[in-house]
Design an enzyme around this catalytic site. Structure first.
Site, PDB file in Angstrom:
ATOM      1  CG  ASP A 105     -14.930  50.615 -61.034  1.00  0.00           C
ATOM      2  OD1 ASP A 105     -15.505  49.620 -61.477  1.00  0.00           O
ATOM      3  OD2 ASP A 105     -14.819  51.687 -61.644  1.00  0.00           O
ATOM      4  CG  ASP A 120     -14.234  55.714 -62.715  1.00  0.00           C
ATOM      5  OD1 ASP A 120     -14.705  54.598 -62.417  1.00  0.00           O
ATOM      6  OD2 ASP A 120     -14.176  56.139 -63.868  1.00  0.00           O
ATOM      7  CG  ASP A 173     -17.423  52.601 -59.098  1.00  0.00           C
ATOM      8  OD1 ASP A 173     -17.755  51.427 -59.301  1.00  0.00           O
ATOM      9  OD2 ASP A 173     -16.718  53.262 -59.879  1.00  0.00           O
TER      10      ASP A 173
END
Lengths: 1144, 319
Positions: free
Chosen positions: A427, A857, A861
């Site tokens: 990410d 995080d 995700d």
């Protein structure tokens, strides 16, 4: 931008005009109440009433343990025997008490009990920890109305459905509650739902008007109502129920429900009625076991176990066949081997029924050669992995001193997979970047303000070859006090200097917009500082920027916003109260927000900020004064990796506004599917003819050490994909900043932001757009592939946007697209949705067939983290959702290099070697048994004493292999990081290739042959001592066993090259332990020690031939491996050999 | 700020910290060419001398082996040796001549050697009762002795196939008309005599059944003193084995001819086993066995060869 503003419930609900009573669902859903699935009835404040008790809902006791005291034994045993190998050993143990068994029953049962017991103990300890957490949660205190006019504290677990509870600020809700009223008069309260969905922003909940007056003990006393609602379910964002109160019905929505697991914030207290308790609560209904992941090595290990089972069956079959033939021969008139009394025999040795005897002997063989299957393999691996995880948790190199968070291995069974990662899917926001937004630049009235360069700019400058005079990168601690979220340095603006700038009025308006056009809530801390609770970090940065320049926002209430402002004329700070009329909220479709206020001068203003694409087209003719310069600045900012926002305003006339307001209010209270469209249309109508003020630039800072970490991972030849929701430009810039895209790398861009597609989009025919997009994407992929094919020497970076991705992962094109993606060193997917992230992860996993690691995080995700082979969560600021669903959590992205290159590499090596060695040692042992059978007419007599055999796996060979699995290092941590290429050993699976596994197995067979034949030829036959005694069965067994113990332990010493005192202790200690065992066991009276009685002390110990044979055998068995290792290290060195040789 | 730093520094020095950080002081041997060659050479230099010494010890042992199972059957009965050996009416005595080729120093061990005899067969090995051997008839649970457990309802002591098949050839040795003294004591393990065979246990109804297996025991002598039985009951490891019969406690000179008068009672003809009589001295390494010495020398030589090959290759492919 959209990713940060994902909340659909806004803080702005506190504004009085905003609609809190939006019908949450259509009425027909409420009609279902009382029917199936909607049958729950709660008698508020009457938990002890007959009706409530009759319903008999569950208590609030929560247990997340896998076992209870009662079912621990059966359940965990059941878990154990789901493994084929364990079932095999159980069957063997049961049969071992029958005459079929070649050895005594207890000698096989004891090791099995030890092994199973160790695993169960591990399970038990893990479960105990969960239980302690449960007990802690169940024993928390909460205030409950006792029915007699007062509140008393009771434990969470004693709460019943219908209880009326009072929860204070910063406390967790003990169960799912129906919100009656709060500390605020209007019944609003704020909750933090981090544990539920990972979002850190506050959400407001709103009590019904009728209940919000119940705010003290007196009113509570008389409160009686009935709630009928849905049955317990796992949907966090829906609730259907009806409140029957004072002969009226009220519909209930999620707005009135406070969920267990969330926390009360910014509100002094609330009153609530318990609706769902314990396991009925939504958070518990949501709790499910994370998908269990198995590693590649384990899957291959299963295959090896099958290979061994086949070997076992084969060997037993050969044995039983030979036995049958031998036994049949005894069936002569003159009993061939008369000393066996074949005339009067049991079925097991009956020469008249050789087939039956052979079959029964086959079963005996399966038990005897069972030592080929390592009984303690699973438990040893589990112990090792747990210890490895402890090392990961303890590693100071992965400890973040700022947040005081260590790395945490949440599951222990994926450790070695960390050493085999082929692709990392990352990410961006919060992972590569800090997600702490900093206001760094702005463009006001066509002038760019803000000095210094961002990291991205530095990287860009380096890329284009500019020589920098000085390191101009803005350093937070460069000068003055660092303010979080604000890194703007410009002497023309700061300290009130803006008043001397040419367009000071525009600057004033600009910062006023930043100070008022938002939904943040000010909060005064203990040290009298004002902090802002904003729903996104960008917004907080704006408000902070306004404050730092001199427009301090300090009070927000239902109808107004107050600012401390610097008055340019008097030069003093004055308080200005802006009457807040409307908030037109941000949404990802609108990509802008605005507020309508009345200034203290009674001027009616619309203040707006939004994305450049939507804002520029809304400017009025005379408001475009600085458009050209601003646009240029925005371009430059976004090249520098900054997030930009255009700021504008509009003056409204009273009459026009009044008309609009009426319509708007009507639309707000309307009910229907088109309500939102209507509101959007009305907002659109008023957000026009804006006057441009300028633009802001906010930096999404790269996390510490990200570029160097990515560089290391790239040198380890790990592919890195970035999946982000950002714009293409921002994503590319971040790519450059963190070194994913490098100078000299060719970019292949697949996008649908093309003029012809945009043209079609304006026409609006969806089918035509889809068709055109599809063709365009296909064409671009083909072009990319041909480009890659042409220039095979250059590296490529692929950038694809979410829309194109949607078409590219279509069934027909996916292979084509993945081909292209696989040939590129870096892939960046921008503008991708959480779902697309998960889809891409699954694709990468299935197409490459290799290990993928996803790191992220945020709650968005989670899909990707769960989909990947290994999920890593960054325990950063965005809550714990990602961490909760991850397998490993780390505090910073840069720790990934330690996690993979050091721990991953080590764990992979350890587990791979450990399994190989395990098979080696058991094959060595098992085959000596078989060779002995050849000389014992395959009768099934084991070569060794029963207890020697049963101690083999648990005493004399267990600890060294665990030391190998826990402590071994080929090279030290710093060298692992220095030579990232070492990591490829794991990716290419060099240490666990079939050839290597079979090599170890072959080595085992070879060792067994050397041990057996050297021993029998040296020991038996002639006298083996100087007093003329010959070696009997027990002496041969002991000698062979000594050789086996020496051999396998010395092989271990030879195959590792890392000796701390632990290895020395375990390896040499195991050998010593064998001799101690011999002394102890040999001195137990003969009925127990049987053939082992005094054998060592009387026969073998004094015999020089015994010791000489043991030495010779041990050295001879080591010779093949030593020779192989010596030649391989010198002439075909592997990566770690090279490093070791260079170091020494 | 200094205190916590010092504290941290102190913690970092502790062994436990080093342990958790996996950075304990460690010995990390690397297989450098130098080490490889040294180890190969060292192994060669150790094992070749050891092998030579072992071989020398083996050569110092004098051994006379005489196979007598065929020669001791009269020519006429050699077609059907089995009925010969099973016929109790035919006397089984037989004389053999052994010529001493080398001086043999006392004590000279006398072994009988059997081939193709599976004393390590599972059925055979299990067919005994250690508790009965120690406690005698008091101990009743002798089911493991099947089928030689009971005789007409009377327990057999010692029970089981091993005892039942006791070897019963006997040997006397004559040198120049004088009988050589053979010491038949101390041929069994001391621990066996003391702890495995009862001092008060006497044979009972042994070899009284319909099928007589092997030798008989003296009913009056306790088991702990019947050393032939004790030796026999230490089952052999492999189908070809020697067992100690006694010791000649006189030196034998070169060219002495020893006449062995033996009773060829034991039936090995059913299963085609050989019987041999062995006279052997012993060295510090035991009996005559060249294998160990040869193995040592082979391992030593291979190490030397490997050292040379490795060195040559190492020099040829210089990095």
């Amino acid at each position: 931008m959209a990713r940060v503003r994902k909340s659909s419930i806004h803080l702005s609900k506190l504004c009085s005009f905003s609609c809190c009573c939006r019908p949450p669902s259509t009425t027909d859903e409420h009609a279902r109440i009382g029917q199936k699935g909607y049958s729950r009835v709660v008698y508020c404040n009457e938990p002890d009433s007959q009706e409530q008790i009759r319903l008999n809902y569950r208590g609030n006791y929560v247990s997340t343990t896998k076992y209870t005291a009662a079912n621990f034994i059966p359940k965990s045993l059941f878990e154990q025997f789901r493994r084929v190998a364990n079932v095999y050993f159980l069957v063997v143990a049961c049969v071992s008490f029958s005459p079929l068994a070649p050895y005594s029953g207890p000698s096989i049962v004891v090791p099995l009990i030890i092994v199973i017991g160790a695993t169960m103990a591990k399970e038990g300890i893990e479960d105990w920890h969960r239980r302690i957490q449960d007990v802690e949660a169940n024993n928390r205190q909460v205030e409950v109305y006792d029915g007699n006019g007062s509140f008393k504290e009771i434990k969470w677990k004693d709460i019943c459905v219908g209880d009326l509870v009072k929860v204070h600020k910063d406390e967790y809700f003990p169960a799912d509650l129906f919100l009656l009223s709060s500390g605020y008069q209007d019944g609003v309260c704020y909750v933090e739902t981090m544990n539920l969905d990972g979002e850190t922003n506050l959400k407001s909940k709103h009590a019904l008007g009728v209940t919000s007056v119940i705010r003290d003990v007196e009113t509570v006393k008389g409160f009686r109502a009935v709630i009928k609602c849905e049955d317990p379910n796992e949907h966090l964002y829906s609730f259907i129920g009806t409140l029957y109160y004072e002969c009226q019905q009220y519909s209930l929505s999620p707005q009135q429900i406070l969920l267990r697991g969330s926390k009360l914030k910014n509100t002094d207290y609330i009153y609530g009625v318990v609706i769902f308790t314990g396991h009925d609560t939504k958070v518990m209904q949501n709790a499910m076991d994370p998908p269990s992941k198995r590693t590649r090595i384990e899957r291959r290990m299963d295959k090896i176990i099958y290979v061994l089972f086949i070997t076992l069956i084969l060997v037993s079959f050969i044995g039983s066949l030979s036995f049958g033939i031998e036994t049949k021969k005894d069936n002569g008139g003159d009993y061939r081997r008369w000393y066996l009394r074949p005339d009067s025999t049991t079925v097991f040795f009956d020469p008249r029924r050789p087939l039956v005897a052979a079959f029964l002997h086959f079963l005996t063989g399966l038990m005897l050669y069972g030592y080929l299957i390592p009984i303690s393999l699973y438990v040893s691996i589990e112990i090792c992995k747990v210890l490895q995880s402890i090392f990961i948790n303890q590693d100071q190199a992965m400890y973040d001193e700022q947040t005081e968070r260590p790395a945490h291995a949440r599951t222990s069974n994926l450790n070695e997979e960390l050493g085999q990662v082929y692709t990392i899917l990352s990410d961006k926001t919060g992972t590569l970047t800090c997600n702490s937004m900093e206001f760094v630049k702005c463009s006001i009235a066509g002038t760019a303000y803000g000095r210094g360069m961002t990291e991205v700019e530095v990287a860009l400058a380096r890329k284009s070859g500019e020589i920098l005079d000085e390191p101009m990168a803005i350093d937070a601690v460069e000068s003055g006090e660092y303010v979080k979220g604000f890194n703007f340095r410009d002497e023309r603006i700061m300290d009130g200097k803006w008043m001397d700038e040419p367009h000071s009025d525009v600057i004033q308006k600009f910062f006023r917009v930043l100070g008022t056009c938002h939904t943040a809530v000010p909060e005064v801390t203990e040290s009298d500082q004002i902090v802002y609770e904003a729903e996104s970090a960008d917004e907080a940065a704006f408000v902070i920027a306004a404050r730092e320049v001199g427009f301090q926002f300090f009070v927000r209430d239902q109808t107004s916003i107050q600012l401390h402002e610097l008055d340019p004329i008097s030069g003093k700070t004055v308080d200005r109260v802006y009457e807040l009329l409307n908030v037109l909220e941000f949404s990802s479709a609108r990509r802008r927000m605005s507020v309508i206020i009345r200034s203290p001068e009674k001027q009616l203003l619309l203040l707006a900020k939004g994305a450049d694409s939507v804002m520029f087209e809304r400017l009025s003719e005379h408001g475009r004064m600085f458009k050209v310069q601003t646009k240029e600045h925005i371009e430059r900012y976004s090249e520098a990796g900054l997030r930009t926002m255009v700021v504008a305003y509009r003056e409204l006339d009273d009459d026009g506004y009044k008309m609009w307001e009426q319509e708007y209010a009507k639309a707000k209270t309307s009910v229907g599917a088109d309500r939102d469209d209507l509101l959007d249309e009305l907002a659109d109508r008023i957000e026009r003819d804006l006057i441009l003020l300028g633009a802001t630039a906010v930096e999404d800072k790269l996390q510490k050490g990200v570029p160097s970490c990515i560089d290391k991972l790239a040198r380890a030849r790990i592919r890195i994909w970035v999946l982000t929701g950002d714009k293409k430009g921002t994503a590319i810039n971040i790519g450059y900043a963190c070194g994913l895209l490098r100078p000299g790398m060719k970019q292949i861009v697949i996008t649908l932001e093309l003029p012809q597609i945009e043209e079609l989009e304006k026409q609006g025919d969806k089918d035509i757009i889809a068709q055109a997009s599809l063709e365009s994407v296909e064409q671009q992929i083909r072009d990319g592939k041909s480009q890659v094919a042409k220039e095979s020497s250059t590296e490529f970076g692929l950038i694809i946007d979410g829309k194109s991705l949607f078409f590219a992962v279509d069934e027909n094109r996916v292979n084509c697209f993945m081909d292209l993606a696989m040939s590129c060193a870096t892939v960046i997917c921008c503008r991708s949705s959480p779902k697309q992230k998960a889809v891409v992860t699954r694709l990468v996993k299935s197409v490459t067939g290799k290990t993928t690691l996803a790191i992220g995080d945020g709650a968005n995700d989670v899909g990707m983290i769960q989909e990947a082979d290994i999920g890593v969560g960054i325990s950063g600021v965005e809550g714990m959702q990602a961490v909760m669903s991850s397998d490993f959590s780390i505090a910073q992205f840069r720790f990934l290099e330690n996690l993979l290159l050091v721990h991953g590499h080590w764990c992979y090596r350890r587990i791979a070697m450990m399994i190989c060695y395990f098979f080696y040692k058991n094959i060595t042992f098992g085959f000596t048994l078989f060779w002995f059978e050849v000389y014992a007419s395959f009768s099934g007599q084991p070569a060794y004493n029963d207890w020697y055999m049963s101690c083999y796996n648990v005493l004399f060979t267990s600890l060294p292999v665990i030391a190998l699995g826990v402590f071994d290092q080929d090279v030290s941590a710093s060298l692992c990081l220095e030579h990232p290429l070492l990591y490829q050993e794991g990716v290419q699976n060099i240490l666990f290739r079939w050839i290597r596994i079979l090599g170890w197995m072959f080595n085992g067979v070879l060792s067994s042959i050397i041990i057996f034949f050297l021993t029998i030829n040296s020991i038996t036959g002639q006298a083996f001592r100087n007093d003329g005694h010959v070696a009997d069965y027990s002496v041969l067994g002991l000698t062979m066993y000594t050789c086996v113990v020496l051999t396998v332990n010395c092989q271990m010493a030879l195959s590792i090259n890392y000796f701390t005192w632990i290895q020395h202790l375990f390896i040499w200690g195991s050998i010593t332990l064998w001799f101690i065992f011999l002394l102890v066991y040999g001195s137990i009276p003969p009925p127990l020690s049987t053939t082992a009685y005094k054998v060592f002390i009387e026969a073998c110990g004094p015999s020089i031939r015994f010791w000489l044979t043991a030495l010779l055998v041990a050295i001879t068995t080591l010779l093949p491996l030593f020779t192989y290792r010596a030649f391989q290290t010198r002439f075909r060195p592997m990566e770690h050999d090279k490093i070791q040789t260079r170091r020494s | 700020m200094t205190d916590p730093n010092r504290e941290r520094y102190r913690i970092r020095e502790t062994a436990f910290y080093l342990f958790t950080q996996q950075s304990l002081p460690a010995c990390k041997p690397v297989l450098t060419p130098g080490w490889v060659i040294t180890i190969f050479l060292f192994m060669g230099l150790i094992f070749i001398p050891v092998g030579l010494v072992t071989l020398r010890a083996s050569h110092s042992v004098v051994e006379i082996v005489d196979r007598y199972d065929i020669e001791c059957v009269p020519e006429s009965s050699r077609i059907d040796k089995i009925s010969y050996i099973q016929d109790d009416s035919i006397p089984k005595n037989c004389s053999r001549f052994m010529k001493v080729r080398k001086y043999m120093k006392a004590p000279i061990n006398i072994y009988y050697q059997l081939d193709n005899y599976y004393q390590n067969h599972r059925r055979y090995v299990k067919s005994r009762s250690d508790k009965q051997l120690l406690h005698g008839r008091k101990y009743h649970d002798t089911s493991s002795c099947q089928p030689v457990e009971l005789n007409n309802g009377q327990p057999i002591v010692p029970c089981g196939l091993i005892a039942w098949s006791l070897f019963n050839d006997s040997f006397t040795f004559i040198r120049e008309r004088a009988e050589l003294k053979v010491n038949r004591k101390n041929i069994a393990w001391k621990s066996d005599r003391d702890h495995k065979f009862g001092k008060n246990v006497h044979p009972f109804s042994f070899q009284n059944g319909t099928l007589i297996g092997g030798g008989k025991l003296y009913p009056k002598i306790p088991l702990s003193d019947q050393e032939d039985l004790i030796v026999w009951m230490r089952t052999s490891a492999l189908p070809s084995f020697r067992k100690l019969y006694g010791r000649i406690e006189e030196d034998l000179d070169v060219d002495d001819v020893i006449v062995v008068n033996l009773m060829n009672n034991y039936n090995t003809y059913s299963f085609g086993g050989k019987k041999k009589l062995v006279l052997s001295t012993s060295s510090w390494l035991g009996g005559k066995n060249n294998f160990l010495g040869h193995a040592c020398i082979i391992v030593g030589c291979s190490s030397l060869v490997l050292a040379i090959v490795f060195t040559l290759l190492h020099l040829k492919y210089r990095r």
